[in-house]
Design a protein around this motif. Structure first.
Motif, PDB file in Angstrom:
ATOM      1  N   GLY A   1       0.791  -1.225   0.000  1.00 12.49           N
ATOM      2  CA  GLY A   1       0.000   0.000   0.000  1.00 12.49           C
ATOM      3  C   GLY A   1       0.820   1.269   0.000  1.00 12.49           C
ATOM      4  O   GLY A   1       0.262   2.372  -0.122  1.00 12.49           O
ATOM      5  N   VAL A   2       2.157   1.171   0.098  1.00 11.37           N
ATOM      6  CA  VAL A   2       2.990   2.373   0.222  1.00 11.37           C
ATOM      7  C   VAL A   2       2.818   3.298  -0.980  1.00 11.37           C
ATOM      8  O   VAL A   2       2.517   4.495  -0.826  1.00 11.37           O
ATOM      9  CB  VAL A   2       4.475   1.995   0.417  1.00 11.37           C
ATOM     10  CG1 VAL A   2       5.362   3.229   0.272  1.00 11.37           C
ATOM     11  CG2 VAL A   2       4.682   1.368   1.786  1.00 11.37           C
ATOM     12  N   GLN A   3       3.046   2.796  -2.173  1.00 10.75           N
ATOM     13  CA  GLN A   3       2.948   3.666  -3.346  1.00 10.75           C
ATOM     14  C   GLN A   3       1.529   4.190  -3.575  1.00 10.75           C
ATOM     15  O   GLN A   3       1.356   5.368  -3.901  1.00 10.75           O
ATOM     16  CB  GLN A   3       3.480   2.935  -4.581  1.00 10.75           C
ATOM     17  CG  GLN A   3       4.990   2.694  -4.568  1.00 10.75           C
ATOM     18  CD  GLN A   3       5.788   3.982  -4.407  1.00 10.75           C
ATOM     19  OE1 GLN A   3       5.377   5.064  -4.844  1.00 10.75           O
ATOM     20  NE2 GLN A   3       6.947   3.876  -3.765  1.00 10.75           N
ATOM     21  N   PRO A   4       0.476   3.359  -3.413  1.00 16.53           N
ATOM     22  CA  PRO A   4      -0.876   3.923  -3.530  1.00 16.53           C
ATOM     23  C   PRO A   4      -1.164   5.013  -2.495  1.00 16.53           C
ATOM     24  O   PRO A   4      -1.858   5.992  -2.799  1.00 16.53           O
ATOM     25  CB  PRO A   4      -1.773   2.696  -3.313  1.00 16.53           C
ATOM     26  CG  PRO A   4      -0.944   1.539  -3.769  1.00 16.53           C
ATOM     27  CD  PRO A   4       0.448   1.886  -3.351  1.00 16.53           C
ATOM     28  N   ILE A   5      -0.643   4.847  -1.278  1.00 17.72           N
ATOM     29  CA  ILE A   5      -0.826   5.896  -0.269  1.00 17.72           C
ATOM     30  C   ILE A   5      -0.100   7.167  -0.698  1.00 17.72           C
ATOM     31  O   ILE A   5      -0.624   8.285  -0.561  1.00 17.72           O
ATOM     32  CB  ILE A   5      -0.321   5.416   1.108  1.00 17.72           C
ATOM     33  CG1 ILE A   5      -1.235   4.303   1.641  1.00 17.72           C
ATOM     34  CG2 ILE A   5      -0.259   6.570   2.100  1.00 17.72           C
ATOM     35  CD1 ILE A   5      -0.691   3.591   2.869  1.00 17.72           C
ATOM     36  N   ILE A   6       1.100   7.010  -1.228  1.00 20.03           N
ATOM     37  CA  ILE A   6       1.851   8.172  -1.720  1.00 20.03           C
ATOM     38  C   ILE A   6       1.066   8.868  -2.828  1.00 20.03           C
ATOM     39  O   ILE A   6       0.987  10.112  -2.877  1.00 20.03           O
ATOM     40  CB  ILE A   6       3.245   7.728  -2.202  1.00 20.03           C
ATOM     41  CG1 ILE A   6       4.118   7.359  -0.997  1.00 20.03           C
ATOM     42  CG2 ILE A   6       3.909   8.826  -3.036  1.00 20.03           C
ATOM     43  CD1 ILE A   6       5.459   6.753  -1.358  1.00 20.03           C
ATOM     44  N   ALA A   7       0.459   8.081  -3.719  1.00 24.76           N
ATOM     45  CA  ALA A   7      -0.347   8.661  -4.795  1.00 24.76           C
ATOM     46  C   ALA A   7      -1.550   9.424  -4.231  1.00 24.76           C
ATOM     47  O   ALA A   7      -1.927  10.492  -4.739  1.00 24.76           O
ATOM     48  CB  ALA A   7      -0.815   7.557  -5.743  1.00 24.76           C
ATOM     49  N   MET A   8      -2.169   8.885  -3.180  1.00 28.02           N
ATOM     50  CA  MET A   8      -3.291   9.577  -2.542  1.00 28.02           C
ATOM     51  C   MET A   8      -2.848  10.919  -1.963  1.00 28.02           C
ATOM     52  O   MET A   8      -3.521  11.943  -2.118  1.00 28.02           O
ATOM     53  CB  MET A   8      -3.871   8.710  -1.428  1.00 28.02           C
ATOM     54  CG  MET A   8      -5.081   9.337  -0.736  1.00 28.02           C
ATOM     55  SD  MET A   8      -5.315   8.810   0.974  1.00 28.02           S
ATOM     56  CE  MET A   8      -4.025   9.728   1.811  1.00 28.02           C
ATOM     57  N   LEU A   9      -1.678  10.920  -1.311  1.00 30.78           N
ATOM     58  CA  LEU A   9      -1.168  12.159  -0.723  1.00 30.78           C
ATOM     59  C   LEU A   9      -0.848  13.190  -1.795  1.00 30.78           C
ATOM     60  O   LEU A   9      -1.078  14.389  -1.610  1.00 30.78           O
ATOM     61  CB  LEU A   9       0.086  11.848   0.105  1.00 30.78           C
ATOM     62  CG  LEU A   9      -0.163  11.125   1.434  1.00 30.78           C
ATOM     63  CD1 LEU A   9       1.133  10.565   1.990  1.00 30.78           C
ATOM     64  CD2 LEU A   9      -0.811  12.073   2.440  1.00 30.78           C
ATOM     65  N   GLU A  10      -0.320  12.742  -2.905  1.00 30.61           N
ATOM     66  CA  GLU A  10      -0.018  13.668  -4.004  1.00 30.61           C
ATOM     67  C   GLU A  10      -1.303  14.265  -4.556  1.00 30.61           C
ATOM     68  O   GLU A  10      -1.381  15.473  -4.830  1.00 30.61           O
ATOM     69  CB  GLU A  10       0.757  12.950  -5.093  1.00 30.61           C
ATOM     70  CG  GLU A  10       1.182  13.886  -6.229  1.00 30.61           C
ATOM     71  CD  GLU A  10       2.031  13.195  -7.283  1.00 30.61           C
ATOM     72  OE1 GLU A  10       2.582  13.907  -8.154  1.00 30.61           O
ATOM     73  OE2 GLU A  10       2.139  11.957  -7.244  1.00 30.61           O
ATOM     74  N   ALA A  11      -2.326  13.429  -4.710  1.00 27.94           N
ATOM     75  CA  ALA A  11      -3.604  13.918  -5.230  1.00 27.94           C
ATOM     76  C   ALA A  11      -4.258  14.895  -4.253  1.00 27.94           C
ATOM     77  O   ALA A  11      -4.903  15.867  -4.663  1.00 27.94           O
ATOM     78  CB  ALA A  11      -4.538  12.747  -5.507  1.00 27.94           C
ATOM     79  N   ASN A  12      -4.115  14.650  -2.969  1.00 32.19           N
ATOM     80  CA  ASN A  12      -4.679  15.540  -1.965  1.00 32.19           C
ATOM     81  C   ASN A  12      -4.035  16.923  -2.016  1.00 32.19           C
ATOM     82  O   ASN A  12      -4.666  17.938  -1.710  1.00 32.19           O
ATOM     83  CB  ASN A  12      -4.486  14.925  -0.575  1.00 32.19           C
ATOM     84  CG  ASN A  12      -5.026  15.801   0.535  1.00 32.19           C
ATOM     85  OD1 ASN A  12      -6.176  16.235   0.503  1.00 32.19           O
ATOM     86  ND2 ASN A  12      -4.191  16.085   1.522  1.00 32.19           N
ATOM     87  N   ASN A  13      -2.749  16.963  -2.394  1.00 32.87           N
ATOM     88  CA  ASN A  13      -2.011  18.215  -2.557  1.00 32.87           C
ATOM     89  C   ASN A  13      -2.060  19.083  -1.292  1.00 32.87           C
ATOM     90  O   ASN A  13      -2.148  20.309  -1.363  1.00 32.87           O
ATOM     91  CB  ASN A  13      -2.534  19.002  -3.771  1.00 32.87           C
ATOM     92  CG  ASN A  13      -1.550  20.056  -4.230  1.00 32.87           C
ATOM     93  OD1 ASN A  13      -0.335  19.897  -4.081  1.00 32.87           O
ATOM     94  ND2 ASN A  13      -2.057  21.141  -4.787  1.00 32.87           N
ATOM     95  N   ASP A  14      -2.047  18.415  -0.127  1.00 34.95           N
ATOM     96  CA  ASP A  14      -2.021  19.088   1.176  1.00 34.95           C
ATOM     97  C   ASP A  14      -3.267  19.940   1.433  1.00 34.95           C
ATOM     98  O   ASP A  14      -3.258  20.830   2.276  1.00 34.95           O
ATOM     99  CB  ASP A  14      -0.769  19.954   1.316  1.00 34.95           C
ATOM    100  CG  ASP A  14      -0.362  20.127   2.775  1.00 34.95           C
ATOM    101  OD1 ASP A  14      -0.429  19.143   3.528  1.00 34.95           O
ATOM    102  OD2 ASP A  14       0.017  21.249   3.161  1.00 34.95           O
ATOM    103  N   THR A  15      -4.340  19.665   0.697  1.00 33.33           N
ATOM    104  CA  THR A  15      -5.575  20.438   0.872  1.00 33.33           C
ATOM    105  C   THR A  15      -6.298  20.049   2.150  1.00 33.33           C
ATOM    106  O   THR A  15      -6.721  20.908   2.929  1.00 33.33           O
ATOM    107  CB  THR A  15      -6.498  20.230  -0.336  1.00 33.33           C
ATOM    108  OG1 THR A  15      -5.835  20.669  -1.515  1.00 33.33           O
ATOM    109  CG2 THR A  15      -7.791  21.029  -0.170  1.00 33.33           C
TER     110      THR A  15
END
Length: 627
Positions: free
Chosen positions: A269-283
């Motif tokens: 799940g590491v890379q999918p979690i990283i992808a989620m964080l990137e999509a969130n863009n710290d919003t």
């Protein structure tokens, strides 16, 4: 409410490791409850209630508020104070549906009295729903049939639903929960179906299998609840099914999916979690928290540390937070980031709380190389130099303090750190964490910093000059005495002159007598008073002390005159006889201010000292008569 409700819970520059609150709401929160469904009246349905205790009834009370969904968290909705004039310490709903509130009555001190208030909506106590709930809460659900318990999972009151759920778990009846989950008309019954299966899965993992297909449910809250409880029971077999939820349209589903993968320590799940964080863009700060916490729990350092070069600022922020939670020194890679915020966040991770000791040298090395100057960052860099405490760290501090382009408060902090180099506080200079006692040789700091600190007495910044004078005193740099005297004579800031005077006296320098004379002639009273206070601690000749004190008594303010008379009374009689005779003569003639001789009423108990000359009997008798 004290105005803090107007402060945003999340603001620019706020530390990223902090998960912000929903709102800054009430002072002294002291107990909170949620309407279980049938309590009070319809107007209070879906309300939370919070007690506010501020020490007095006029500012305390009970507030009711609602929450509105907002991303992965909530936003404060309708809010109002519903009870005033009491000092609530806690509250709860009774079986009858009324709200019972404990009242401290007044103050903070303990006492042997108090009150309990009952709050209710007029006319609501007799409602059929509330009477039914009261009866069901008193009933023994062990006697009820499964079908009846299943039906109670749809009850309007949460207390009844929970009681039915726990009874069904006690009976290990998973079919009822599966049936509740399968129906689509009553969402809360479906939620209790998830909760019941999760309870059973704690005893036997096979019950968790029924929750995996629910991750694809049409209801986003049901998907979120399934993800939450699969994570809570660490059902790793659901890992692959959770990953798609990281792209779910519902923020809460993404939040609980990330949290669940972290609890399962699901490395895939590491890379999918990283992808989620990137999509969130710290919003959404809550999604950032869930992702960073999940990465930390999985504890696969390499892919997280590799984000130090990723173009996404949001990802780099989350990576720092995750590495902080892992206490991994790889966080030092982010100290070279182009973002001041990220470098500061990395500094917090390295210095604060239990710290990451292996990364402290890298943080300390930034002091004279980074272009960033914000206080949270620089304070931690300075602190790191103190903690690492190598020769190069000592030089770092000296160099930084001398650079006039650096912020004055931080230059002063660097000087202050030099002053405690040999024996720092047991507490961290930034966050107050206990670090323990440290003792070092003082010679290196004297050798490296003496010239620099002496030179800083001429700095243009008051804070730097003041810290330099104090540091010279603490480190005991005797070679600075001439410059300290010059500063005492010429500096425009009284605080700096006082600090220079104290340093000279503490150093027991030959210039001390001249320094006291200079201080007593200073245009500022505070400096003159400091001179008077320090005179008693010196070994200067008694004749000179008497001369200086007589001058103060003759020419200065009443406060100084009083202090000088008291100081004079502590000196040997042989030196002060003539001075006291003159004062007593003025007193007898009525030309001495009573404000001065009021201080003589009590003789000194020290040998050969007095507040008036003991062998001047006539004058002393006159003094006693007059006072």
């Amino acid at each position: 409410m004290d105005g803090r409700e107007n402060v945003p819970p999340r603001w620019d520059g706020q530390a990223a490791y902090i998960t912000p609150c929903i709102a800054n709401y009430v002072s002294g929160p002291c107990g909170m409850v949620y309407n279980p469904g049938t309590a009070l009246g319809p107007e209070y349905k879906n309300n939370f209630f919070i007690a506010e205790f501020v020490g007095n009834p006029s500012g305390s009370g009970v507030h009711a508020f609602k929450l509105n969904p907002k991303g992965a968290s909530f936003d404060l909705g309708e809010s109002k104070r519903i009870v005033s004039g009491i000092l609530p310490t806690g509250m709860d709903f009774g079986p009858d549906g009324a709200l019972y509130i404990a009242d401290w009555i007044d103050g903070w001190d303990t006492h042997n009295y108090g009150r309990i208030w009952k709050m209710d909506v007029k006319g609501a106590a007799g409602s059929a729903a509330r009477k039914e709930v009261q009866s069901l809460l008193a009933a023994d659900f062990g006697d009820k049939k499964v079908a009846d318990l299943a039906n109670l999972l749809k009850h309007e009151d949460m207390r009844i639903r929970m009681k039915a759920q726990f009874e069904l778990v006690k009976r290990k009846d998973s079919d009822v929960f599966k049936a509740a989950l399968a129906q689509k008309t009553h969402q809360l019954s479906r939620v209790h179906g998830i909760w019941g299966l999760a309870q059973l899965a704690r005893q036997d993992k096979k019950h968790a299998e029924a929750l995996v297909p629910v991750l694809r449910d049409a209801d986003p809250e049901i998907r979120a609840q399934a993800a939450k409880w699969l994570g809570d029971i660490r059902y790793a077999e659901a890992g692959a099914a959770l990953i798609p939820l990281l792209k779910d349209t519902a923020s809460r589903a993404r939040f609980f999916a990330a949290e669940a993968l972290g609890r399962m320590k699901y490395k895939a799940g590491v890379q999918p979690i990283i992808a989620m964080l990137e999509a969130n863009n710290d919003t959404d700060a809550y999604l950032r928290h869930a992702g960073a916490a999940a990465l930390a729990n999985i504890h696969d350092v390499a892919p997280v540390a590799a984000l130090s070069t990723h173009p996404s600022r949001a990802l780099r922020i989350a990576a720092v937070v995750a590495l902080r939670r892992m206490s991994d020194p790889a966080v030092a890679r982010f100290l070279s980031d182009t973002s001041e915020f990220i470098v500061t966040e990395a500094a917090r991770a390295i210095n604060d709380d239990l710290s990451i000791p292996e990364a402290l040298p890298a943080l300390a090395g930034l002091l004279n190389t980074t272009t960033f100057k914000n206080e949270p960052l620089v304070r931690r860099i300075i602190s790191a130099n103190l903690r690492v405490a190598k020769d190069e760290n000592l030089q770092n501090l000296v160099t930084y303090a001398q650079q006039t382009a650096n912020p004055a408060p931080m230059r002063a902090e660097a000087v202050d750190v030099l002053s405690v180099w040999s024996k720092p506080s047991v507490l961290d200079r930034v966050d107050g964490r206990l670090r323990g006692p440290v003792t070092r040789d003082a010679a290196p700091v004297v050798n490296k910093a003496a010239t620099a600190l002496t030179g800083l007495l001429n700095d243009k910044e008051i804070a730097v000059r003041l810290s330099a004078a104090k540091a010279i005193q603490k480190i005991n740099i005797k070679t600075s005495a001439d410059q300290l005297l010059a500063t005492l004579k010429a500096d425009k800031e009284p605080k700096v002159r006082i600090a220079s005077l104290k340093a000279i006296v503490s150093l027991q320098a030959p210039q001390a007598e001249q320094a006291i004379s200079t201080a007593l002639a200073d245009k500022e009273k505070d400096v003159r008073v400091a001179g008077l206070d320090l005179m008693e601690k010196m070994s200067m000749s008694k004749e000179v002390m008497v001369k200086l004190l007589n001058d103060v008594i003759a020419n200065r303010t009443m406060e100084e005159k009083q202090a000088a008379v008291l100081a004079l009374g502590k000196l040997p009689v042989a030196n002060t006889q003539q001075s006291f005779d003159a004062l007593l003569a003025k007193m007898a003639a009525g030309t001495l201010s009573p404000d001065i001789y009021r201080n003589w009423a009590k003789p000194s108990t020290a040998p050969n000292q007095h507040r008036w000359p003991r062998n001047t009997k006539r004058s002393a008798a006159s003094f006693l008569k007059m006072t």
